[in-house]
Design a protein around this motif. Sequence first.
Motif, PDB file in Angstrom:
ATOM      1  N   ILE A  36      34.003  27.041  46.212  1.00  0.00           N
ATOM      2  CA  ILE A  36      34.287  26.595  45.348  1.00  0.00           C
ATOM      3  C   ILE A  36      33.643  28.565  44.179  1.00  0.00           C
ATOM      4  N   GLY A  37      32.582  29.373  45.022  1.00  0.00           N
ATOM      5  CA  GLY A  37      32.827  30.977  44.799  1.00  0.00           C
ATOM      6  C   GLY A  37      33.766  31.134  45.155  1.00  0.00           C
ATOM      7  N   TYR A  38      34.524  31.295  46.587  1.00  0.00           N
ATOM      8  CA  TYR A  38      36.029  31.514  46.554  1.00  0.00           C
ATOM      9  C   TYR A  38      37.521  31.862  46.019  1.00  0.00           C
ATOM     10  N   LEU A  39      36.811  29.887  45.022  1.00  0.00           N
ATOM     11  CA  LEU A  39      37.816  29.086  44.133  1.00  0.00           C
ATOM     12  C   LEU A  39      38.042  30.438  43.031  1.00  0.00           C
ATOM     13  N   PHE A  40      36.448  30.345  41.981  1.00  0.00           N
ATOM     14  CA  PHE A  40      35.975  30.918  41.164  1.00  0.00           C
ATOM     15  C   PHE A  40      36.420  32.577  41.552  1.00  0.00           C
ATOM     16  N   ILE A  41      36.831  33.511  42.559  1.00  0.00           N
ATOM     17  CA  ILE A  41      36.764  34.629  42.353  1.00  0.00           C
ATOM     18  C   ILE A  41      38.515  34.343  42.018  1.00  0.00           C
ATOM     19  N   ALA A  42      39.092  33.196  43.350  1.00  0.00           N
ATOM     20  CA  ALA A  42      40.956  33.287  43.147  1.00  0.00           C
ATOM     21  C   ALA A  42      41.482  33.031  41.722  1.00  0.00           C
ATOM     22  N   LEU A  43      40.428  32.289  41.406  1.00  0.00           N
ATOM     23  CA  LEU A  43      40.706  32.107  39.418  1.00  0.00           C
ATOM     24  C   LEU A  43      40.580  33.445  39.164  1.00  0.00           C
ATOM     25  N   ILE A  44      39.741  34.055  39.154  1.00  0.00           N
ATOM     26  CA  ILE A  44      39.560  34.841  37.848  1.00  0.00           C
ATOM     27  C   ILE A  44      40.637  36.174  38.252  1.00  0.00           C
ATOM     28  N   TYR A  45      41.021  36.546  40.083  1.00  0.00           N
ATOM     29  CA  TYR A  45      42.148  37.494  39.906  1.00  0.00           C
ATOM     30  C   TYR A  45      43.150  37.079  39.309  1.00  0.00           C
ATOM     31  N   PHE A  46      43.804  35.748  39.890  1.00  0.00           N
ATOM     32  CA  PHE A  46      45.142  34.918  39.284  1.00  0.00           C
ATOM     33  C   PHE A  46      45.008  35.101  37.747  1.00  0.00           C
ATOM     34  N   SER A  47      43.381  34.855  36.819  1.00  0.00           N
ATOM     35  CA  SER A  47      43.909  34.693  35.491  1.00  0.00           C
ATOM     36  C   SER A  47      43.265  35.694  34.902  1.00  0.00           C
TER      37      SER A  47
END
Length: 435
Positions: A131-142
């Motif tokens: 979930i942390g990596y998914l959140f990081i990816a979401l922060i990066y892309f958004s």
Amino acid sequence: MKHMKMLILVFTVFMIASLITILRVNRDTDYKGRDLSTYNDMLYKINDEYKKGDAIEDIEKRYGCTIVLSNELVNSDISELYSKGAFVLDLAPEGEIIGKIAWNDKEEGYQNKVNELFKTMIIIWIIMLIIGYLFIALIYFSILRPIKEFERFSGEVSKGNLDVKLPIRRFNLFGNFTESFDMMRESLRSSRKREADAEKAKRELVAELSHDIKTPVSTIKATCEVMDVNLRKKLESIPDGDEKKDLEDSLEKVGYISSKAETISQLVNNMFHLTIEEIDEIKVNATEKSAAQIEEYFRYLKDYGNIILDNHIPGILIYMDSLRMEQVIDNIVGNSYKYAGTDIHVSFEETEEMEDKDGKPLKFLRIRVKDSGPGVDEEELPLITEKFYRGKNSEDKNGYGLGLYLVRWYMEKMGGGMECYNDDGFVVELLLRKV
């Protein structure tokens, strides 16, 4: 807003999953106590079998216990069993305590629970990691990637590149903001195109005006040449007298008209082929010239009004572009005639040594041109040499606010300068560098 809802949803799901896992571990943990009656039954059987002479190893194996034969109050084996949570009873087959019987049946269960809890924590850690990596990816892309694209986009726009597009992505947190920036870029590009079209139209108009002006100027010059020839022939054929004096005066005026027509022709070749925004392309070629020419420029302008030379110019050499200097003097005298309408006094003097910005000592010729008009408002003095600026008293006067701007620009290009101020009238001082 939808991105915020997505973050809240992901966080809620994660917290619910964590709570379910904790409740499951708690449910599967067995906290039941021991059944004492069962242990008492086994104790009686062990006492009986021990009295019969059965081997201790066989009894331990049969009843899953540990028998320690010792009457000591403190025994290391018994202490270790206590530390592991074993259930301990006295061994007394003949009524006298000869040792201890211990059942360590809970240790294995505890170890299983510890292992199960460890596995559960590992699973929770892995879920949190994912979930942390998914959140990081979401922060990066958004957030981070759009900011990077904004930086690249603003850098290109600052360089004047308006063809680069700002990507508009589906999950971009700044979607509307991005779209607004791209619309701004499109608007700027359209404005630049309209500006280029207007510039092109202006150049075409200037070219047409140049052609239209040069044609009558050429006619004037040709007419002056014919008149000059005819007047000179007449002068040769008539005796001295008033008529000859009138012809000489007419010949002088024809020469003056021809000179001005030539000046106009040269200015047209320069100014009308360039816009005032491209003034840096106008060439100013300051070479060694006699300062005496400048007196002639003032005498040519006697039709403007009464120009009084307070003294003669020193016989020195100066750095000057003759055409530009003639235009400078024409602009200054023309302004005084237009706004003051009084006599114009002109004086010349050599300056003391001055240092330029590099510390090099230089001498200048100072030309002071003064009228006796009302002058210029003090708050307007710093502005009147700016491009297109026109003072308060210019509402009913023709002009574009370029005269003194060009005067300053030409003088600086010739290595000199200009200054203007009020002194019982308006004063312009020009500096030309001495050779």
